[in-house]
Write a protein that holds these residues in place. Structure first.
Motif, PDB file in Angstrom:
ATOM      1  N   LYS A  42       0.837  -1.206   0.000  1.00  0.00           N
ATOM      2  CA  LYS A  42       0.000   0.000   0.000  1.00  0.00           C
ATOM      3  C   LYS A  42       0.867   1.249   0.000  1.00  0.00           C
ATOM      4  N   GLU A  43       0.253   2.361  -0.361  1.00  0.00           N
ATOM      5  CA  GLU A  43       0.958   3.622  -0.343  1.00  0.00           C
ATOM      6  C   GLU A  43       1.070   4.140   1.090  1.00  0.00           C
ATOM      7  N   ARG A  44       2.050   4.997   1.284  1.00  0.00           N
ATOM      8  CA  ARG A  44       2.219   5.622   2.589  1.00  0.00           C
ATOM      9  C   ARG A  44       1.032   6.545   2.839  1.00  0.00           C
ATOM     10  N   GLU A  45       0.452   6.450   4.022  1.00  0.00           N
ATOM     11  CA  GLU A  45      -0.719   7.245   4.318  1.00  0.00           C
ATOM     12  C   GLU A  45      -0.550   8.036   5.612  1.00  0.00           C
ATOM     13  N   PHE A  46      -1.199   9.160   5.650  1.00  0.00           N
ATOM     14  CA  PHE A  46      -1.155  10.051   6.804  1.00  0.00           C
ATOM     15  C   PHE A  46      -1.904   9.441   7.974  1.00  0.00           C
ATOM     16  N   ALA A  47      -1.342   9.600   9.175  1.00  0.00           N
ATOM     17  CA  ALA A  47      -2.027   9.151  10.383  1.00  0.00           C
ATOM     18  C   ALA A  47      -2.357  10.337  11.300  1.00  0.00           C
ATOM     19  N   ALA A  48      -1.351  11.156  11.617  1.00  0.00           N
ATOM     20  CA  ALA A  48      -1.576  12.263  12.547  1.00  0.00           C
ATOM     21  C   ALA A  48      -0.475  13.302  12.390  1.00  0.00           C
ATOM     22  N   ALA A  49      -0.785  14.539  12.771  1.00  0.00           N
ATOM     23  CA  ALA A  49       0.206  15.609  12.699  1.00  0.00           C
ATOM     24  C   ALA A  49      -0.034  16.603  13.817  1.00  0.00           C
ATOM     25  N   ILE A  50       1.025  17.309  14.186  1.00  0.00           N
ATOM     26  CA  ILE A  50       0.928  18.352  15.189  1.00  0.00           C
ATOM     27  C   ILE A  50       1.726  19.548  14.718  1.00  0.00           C
ATOM     28  N   ARG A  51       1.132  20.713  14.815  1.00  0.00           N
ATOM     29  CA  ARG A  51       1.838  21.938  14.505  1.00  0.00           C
ATOM     30  C   ARG A  51       2.391  22.495  15.808  1.00  0.00           C
ATOM     31  N   TRP A  52       3.483  23.258  15.688  1.00  0.00           N
ATOM     32  CA  TRP A  52       4.150  23.654  16.923  1.00  0.00           C
ATOM     33  C   TRP A  52       3.462  24.824  17.610  1.00  0.00           C
ATOM     34  N   SER A  53       3.032  25.800  16.836  1.00  0.00           N
ATOM     35  CA  SER A  53       2.380  26.954  17.456  1.00  0.00           C
ATOM     36  C   SER A  53       1.408  27.569  16.469  1.00  0.00           C
ATOM     37  N   PRO A  54       0.139  27.567  16.739  1.00  0.00           N
ATOM     38  CA  PRO A  54      -0.474  26.962  17.917  1.00  0.00           C
ATOM     39  C   PRO A  54      -0.391  25.442  17.867  1.00  0.00           C
ATOM     40  N   ASN A  56      -1.900  22.746  17.346  1.00  0.00           N
ATOM     41  CA  ASN A  56      -3.057  22.066  16.783  1.00  0.00           C
ATOM     42  C   ASN A  56      -2.692  20.678  16.312  1.00  0.00           C
ATOM     43  N   THR A  57      -3.646  19.759  16.435  1.00  0.00           N
ATOM     44  CA  THR A  57      -3.427  18.394  16.009  1.00  0.00           C
ATOM     45  C   THR A  57      -4.426  18.002  14.932  1.00  0.00           C
ATOM     46  N   TYR A  58      -4.034  17.053  14.110  1.00  0.00           N
ATOM     47  CA  TYR A  58      -4.837  16.621  12.966  1.00  0.00           C
ATOM     48  C   TYR A  58      -4.723  15.109  12.864  1.00  0.00           C
ATOM     49  N   ARG A  66      -8.766   7.178  18.500  1.00  0.00           N
ATOM     50  CA  ARG A  66      -7.947   6.064  19.004  1.00  0.00           C
ATOM     51  C   ARG A  66      -6.483   6.469  19.174  1.00  0.00           C
ATOM     52  N   PHE A  67      -5.999   7.354  18.333  1.00  0.00           N
ATOM     53  CA  PHE A  67      -4.604   7.792  18.382  1.00  0.00           C
ATOM     54  C   PHE A  67      -4.540   9.223  18.902  1.00  0.00           C
ATOM     55  N   THR A  68      -3.461   9.512  19.624  1.00  0.00           N
ATOM     56  CA  THR A  68      -3.227  10.872  20.111  1.00  0.00           C
ATOM     57  C   THR A  68      -1.783  11.256  19.855  1.00  0.00           C
ATOM     58  N   ILE A  69      -1.585  12.361  19.149  1.00  0.00           N
ATOM     59  CA  ILE A  69      -0.245  12.865  18.912  1.00  0.00           C
ATOM     60  C   ILE A  69       0.029  13.988  19.900  1.00  0.00           C
ATOM     61  N   SER A  70       1.231  14.002  20.435  1.00  0.00           N
ATOM     62  CA  SER A  70       1.571  15.019  21.425  1.00  0.00           C
ATOM     63  C   SER A  70       3.070  15.276  21.388  1.00  0.00           C
ATOM     64  N   ARG A  71       3.477  16.341  21.997  1.00  0.00           N
ATOM     65  CA  ARG A  71       4.908  16.631  22.057  1.00  0.00           C
ATOM     66  C   ARG A  71       5.377  16.599  23.501  1.00  0.00           C
ATOM     67  N   GLY A  72       6.637  16.222  23.680  1.00  0.00           N
ATOM     68  CA  GLY A  72       7.201  16.162  25.009  1.00  0.00           C
ATOM     69  C   GLY A  72       7.595  17.534  25.513  1.00  0.00           C
ATOM     70  N   SER A 105      -1.269  21.001   3.184  1.00  0.00           N
ATOM     71  CA  SER A 105      -0.275  19.983   2.806  1.00  0.00           C
ATOM     72  C   SER A 105       0.131  19.090   3.958  1.00  0.00           C
ATOM     73  N   LEU A 106      -0.474  19.264   5.118  1.00  0.00           N
ATOM     74  CA  LEU A 106      -0.070  18.493   6.288  1.00  0.00           C
ATOM     75  C   LEU A 106      -0.197  16.987   6.072  1.00  0.00           C
ATOM     76  N   ARG A 107      -1.122  16.569   5.233  1.00  0.00           N
ATOM     77  CA  ARG A 107      -1.377  15.146   5.041  1.00  0.00           C
ATOM     78  C   ARG A 107      -0.635  14.579   3.839  1.00  0.00           C
ATOM     79  N   VAL A 108       0.257  15.356   3.241  1.00  0.00           N
ATOM     80  CA  VAL A 108       0.948  14.971   2.010  1.00  0.00           C
ATOM     81  C   VAL A 108       2.388  14.582   2.322  1.00  0.00           C
ATOM     82  N   PRO A 109       2.787  13.343   2.086  1.00  0.00           N
ATOM     83  CA  PRO A 109       4.157  12.920   2.427  1.00  0.00           C
ATOM     84  C   PRO A 109       5.242  13.772   1.770  1.00  0.00           C
ATOM     85  N   SER A 110       5.051  14.154   0.534  1.00  0.00           N
ATOM     86  CA  SER A 110       6.095  14.892  -0.186  1.00  0.00           C
ATOM     87  C   SER A 110       6.309  16.297   0.373  1.00  0.00           C
ATOM     88  N   ALA A 111       5.429  16.751   1.238  1.00  0.00           N
ATOM     89  CA  ALA A 111       5.579  18.087   1.819  1.00  0.00           C
ATOM     90  C   ALA A 111       6.599  18.114   2.957  1.00  0.00           C
TER      91      ALA A 111
END
Length: 125
Positions: A42-54, A56-58, A66-72, A105-111
């Motif tokens: 299968k192709e690589r697919e987006f799961a989750a992303a986090i922007r630094w400021s603000p 925000n999570t996607y 079911r999944f939670t992305i967070s930063r330390g 573009s957050l969900r695009v691997p080439s970005a």
């Protein structure tokens, strides 16, 4: 920027895992960080992303709730907490980062400019 993904493994359906993406050489401050996954054939697919400021999570619809992305607190690690895992979640999980990504573009691997080596997650039924 070098990324190191870790935390994968074998887990039964319904179980949990926490993946880590650590950077060396600098922090993630100012970067968007994402997790992608790729199952065999299968192709690589987006799961989750986090922007630094603000901070925000996607999420992909397939993992939302079911999944939670967070930063330390140290700003050099991003986590992906995965719960209620399903066999369909089996894949190699990659973390990626970039300092210049527009929202659309957050969900695009080439970005993404930087990639970790991947960590295998296997969910047994």
């Amino acid at each position: 920027v070098q990324l190191q993904a870790s935390g994968g493994g074998l887990v039964q359906a319904g179980g949990s895992l926490r993946l880590s993406c650590a950077t060396s050489g600098r922090t993630f401050s100012g970067y968007s960080v994402a997790w992608f996954r790729q199952a065999p054939g299968k192709e690589r697919e987006f799961a989750a992303a986090i922007r630094w400021s603000p901070r925000n999570t996607y999420y992909a619809d397939s993992v939302k709730g079911r999944f939670t992305i967070s930063r330390g607190n140290s700003e050099n690690t991003v986590y992906l907490q995965m719960s209620s895992l399903k066999p369909d979640d089996t894949a190699v999980y990659y973390c990626a980062a970039s300092s210049r990504i527009i929202l659309s573009s957050l969900r695009v691997p080439s970005a993404y400019s930087y990639w970790g080596q991947g960590t295998q997650v296997t969910v047994s039924s």
